[in-house]
Scaffold this active site. Structure first.
Site, PDB file in Angstrom:
ATOM      1  N   LYS A  43     -24.788  52.837 -22.379  1.00  0.00           N
ATOM      2  CA  LYS A  43     -24.228  53.733 -23.558  1.00  0.00           C
ATOM      3  C   LYS A  43     -22.441  53.243 -23.000  1.00  0.00           C
ATOM      4  O   LYS A  43     -21.906  52.340 -22.466  1.00  0.00           O
ATOM      5  CB  LYS A  43     -23.842  55.376 -22.996  1.00  0.00           C
ATOM      6  CG  LYS A  43     -23.487  55.100 -22.186  1.00  0.00           C
ATOM      7  CD  LYS A  43     -23.561  57.270 -21.420  1.00  0.00           C
ATOM      8  CE  LYS A  43     -22.959  57.688 -20.429  1.00  0.00           C
ATOM      9  NZ  LYS A  43     -23.414  59.192 -19.950  1.00  0.00           N
ATOM     10  N   ARG A 141     -24.685  72.044 -19.593  1.00  0.00           N
ATOM     11  CA  ARG A 141     -23.851  71.014 -20.993  1.00  0.00           C
ATOM     12  C   ARG A 141     -24.784  71.200 -22.149  1.00  0.00           C
ATOM     13  O   ARG A 141     -24.403  71.737 -23.442  1.00  0.00           O
ATOM     14  CB  ARG A 141     -23.227  69.904 -20.309  1.00  0.00           C
ATOM     15  CG  ARG A 141     -22.464  69.666 -19.915  1.00  0.00           C
ATOM     16  CD  ARG A 141     -21.456  67.877 -19.061  1.00  0.00           C
ATOM     17  NE  ARG A 141     -23.557  67.420 -19.716  1.00  0.00           N
ATOM     18  CZ  ARG A 141     -23.421  65.862 -19.340  1.00  0.00           C
ATOM     19  NH1 ARG A 141     -21.661  65.504 -19.788  1.00  0.00           N
ATOM     20  NH2 ARG A 141     -24.071  65.140 -19.270  1.00  0.00           N
ATOM     21  N   TYR A 269       9.894  48.422 -21.573  1.00  0.00           N
ATOM     22  CA  TYR A 269      10.872  49.195 -22.137  1.00  0.00           C
ATOM     23  C   TYR A 269      11.774  51.153 -21.746  1.00  0.00           C
ATOM     24  O   TYR A 269      10.711  50.893 -20.164  1.00  0.00           O
ATOM     25  CB  TYR A 269       9.977  50.682 -22.880  1.00  0.00           C
ATOM     26  CG  TYR A 269       9.227  49.551 -24.035  1.00  0.00           C
ATOM     27  CD1 TYR A 269      10.448  49.163 -25.089  1.00  0.00           C
ATOM     28  CD2 TYR A 269       7.669  49.124 -24.546  1.00  0.00           C
ATOM     29  CE1 TYR A 269      10.124  48.224 -26.401  1.00  0.00           C
ATOM     30  CE2 TYR A 269       7.759  48.349 -25.732  1.00  0.00           C
ATOM     31  CZ  TYR A 269       8.514  47.501 -26.370  1.00  0.00           C
ATOM     32  OH  TYR A 269       8.085  47.329 -27.745  1.00  0.00           O
ATOM     33  N   MET A 317       1.642  47.986 -25.129  1.00  0.00           N
ATOM     34  CA  MET A 317       1.395  48.155 -25.955  1.00  0.00           C
ATOM     35  C   MET A 317      -0.200  46.774 -26.014  1.00  0.00           C
ATOM     36  O   MET A 317      -1.096  46.625 -25.406  1.00  0.00           O
ATOM     37  CB  MET A 317       1.210  48.085 -27.368  1.00  0.00           C
ATOM     38  CG  MET A 317       0.176  48.394 -28.414  1.00  0.00           C
ATOM     39  SD  MET A 317       0.029  48.186 -29.976  1.00  0.00           S
ATOM     40  CE  MET A 317       0.329  50.114 -30.221  1.00  0.00           C
TER      41      MET A 317
END
Length: 378
Positions: A43, A141, A269, A317
């Site tokens: 997964k 769960r 930044y 980014m």
């Protein structure tokens, strides 16, 4: 064989060692017991490692089944030509039931509504669908309450359109709280006994994931569901153990720019870093858009030429910056290692997780698709 991937040699990429993947599967099978089936969990893009390529290697190495979390993950494996049994670890809703069954996925069920939904979808498709009954023994769960399990199993057994392929649960604290784990295992064992007494064959019984395997839990089960350990990673409680697993994943980059920074010079930044003395800086083409988060601002390190270079300034980014300091002769041809080994030194996913105050699962699953994945030994 190397599976090629288009990438720029001047940015960042992921390397996957399929020889290690095979070795890890063998080690986990040996730890669990050679007679048990392995349901290999792929997964979340195989925990960030690349689901299709990883699944193919694990099946080729002897895994009997795969497991995924979403219908779309199962569809991607089917589209790649994988025909082996695939367990769907989370329940499906109304729009997904027919799609899951058409792809021959094996969904979990744990209540009457889920059984009815899948029975209706199977009837409309004119087929008999395999399902796994999940019992909530204490994780809280998903899962049927133990006292409801026999009724649900009997309902599946009597269905003309469903077949009970397996019965499962999931351990909350294997290796951390033995008493709680024993209670969970006892609850599951009692449910299985009651199901058999009622004439409902539980099918393939599975309860232990990597943590349970390492803790030696659930000897009565027929199969295990390793995930994390397949990729050479360990749960936090087992960090001091050596079960013979090898990391599969490395993250690497090349410098986009190498430049001199004078004393007092700012970086990035917010000007979060100013050099205390003159130094050299390398800009790498990996940032939070690739899954390398802002938590690494002035936090963490990379390897280059076998030496550690600290991350300095903010993470953007698409890039980050490192201080080369006293590391001499670094060139644009050098590889920078963010996770992995270089010249006898290593940065592990666990070290990166500690810098982010999280766990190794999150580090690898966070790695985005725009990082090319190069598969070696597949």
């Amino acid at each position: 064989m190397t599976v090629p991937a288009a990438r720029s040699p001047h940015r960042a990429w992921i390397e996957l060692d399929h020889t290690a993947l095979r070795s890890n599967l063998a080690a986990l099978r040996a730890a669990a017991g050679a007679e048990k089936q392995v349901i290999a969990v792929v997964k979340a893009n195989a925990y960030g490692h690349g689901a299709v390529e990883t699944a193919r290697t694990l099946l080729d190495a002897g895994a009997e089944r795969l497991a995924i979390a979403t219908v779309d993950e199962g569809l991607a494996l089917r589209a790649a030509g994988i025909t082996d049994p695939i367990l769907l670890l989370w329940a499906v809703g109304e729009p997904e039931a027919a799609i899951a069954l058409a792809a021959d996925l094996e969904p979990i069920v744990y209540d009457g509504a889920g059984i009815e939904l899948l029975e209706r979808a199977a009837a409309e498709a004119g087929r008999r669908a395999s399902v796994h009954l999940k019992i909530d023994t204490g994780l809280g769960r998903q899962g049927a309450e133990p006292e409801e399990a026999v009724e649900l199993a009997t309902r599946i057994r009597r269905s003309r359109h469903l077949a009970l392929a397996g019965t499962m649960s999931h351990l909350a604290v294997p290796g951390e709280d033995d008493a709680y784990t024993e209670v969970q295992l006892l609850r599951l064992a009692q449910v299985l006994d009651a199901m058999r007494s009622a004439g409902a064959d539980p099918g393939l019984v599975h309860v232990s994931a990597t943590g349970g395997i390492l803790a030696g839990a659930g000897d009565f089960a027929d199969a295990t569901r390793p995930g994390l350990g397949l990729y050479g990673l360990l749960p936090q409680w087992a960090a001091d153990r050596d079960p013979g697993l090898r990391p599969v994943l490395s993250v690497k980059a090349r410098a986009l720019r190498i430049f001199d920074l004078p004393a007092g010079g700012p970086i990035g930044y917010g000007l979060r870093y100013r050099a205390q003395h003159a130094t050299r800086i390398a800009t790498l083409g990996i940032g939070y858009g690739d899954g390398w988060p802002r938590a690494h601002a002035n936090n963490g390190r990379v390897l280059v030429r076998g030496a550690f270079a600290p991350v300095v300034g903010a993470i953007s980014m698409d890039g980050l910056t490192v201080d080369l300091g006293q590391i001499d002769d670094v060139t644009y041809g050098d590889e920078f290692v963010l996770i992995g080994e270089q010249m006898g030194s290593r940065i592990s996913a666990d070290e990166v997780a500690a810098e982010r105050r999280t766990i190794n699962y999150e580090v690898t699953t966070a790695l985005r698709g725009r990082l090319p994945r190069l598969h070696f030994g597949a």
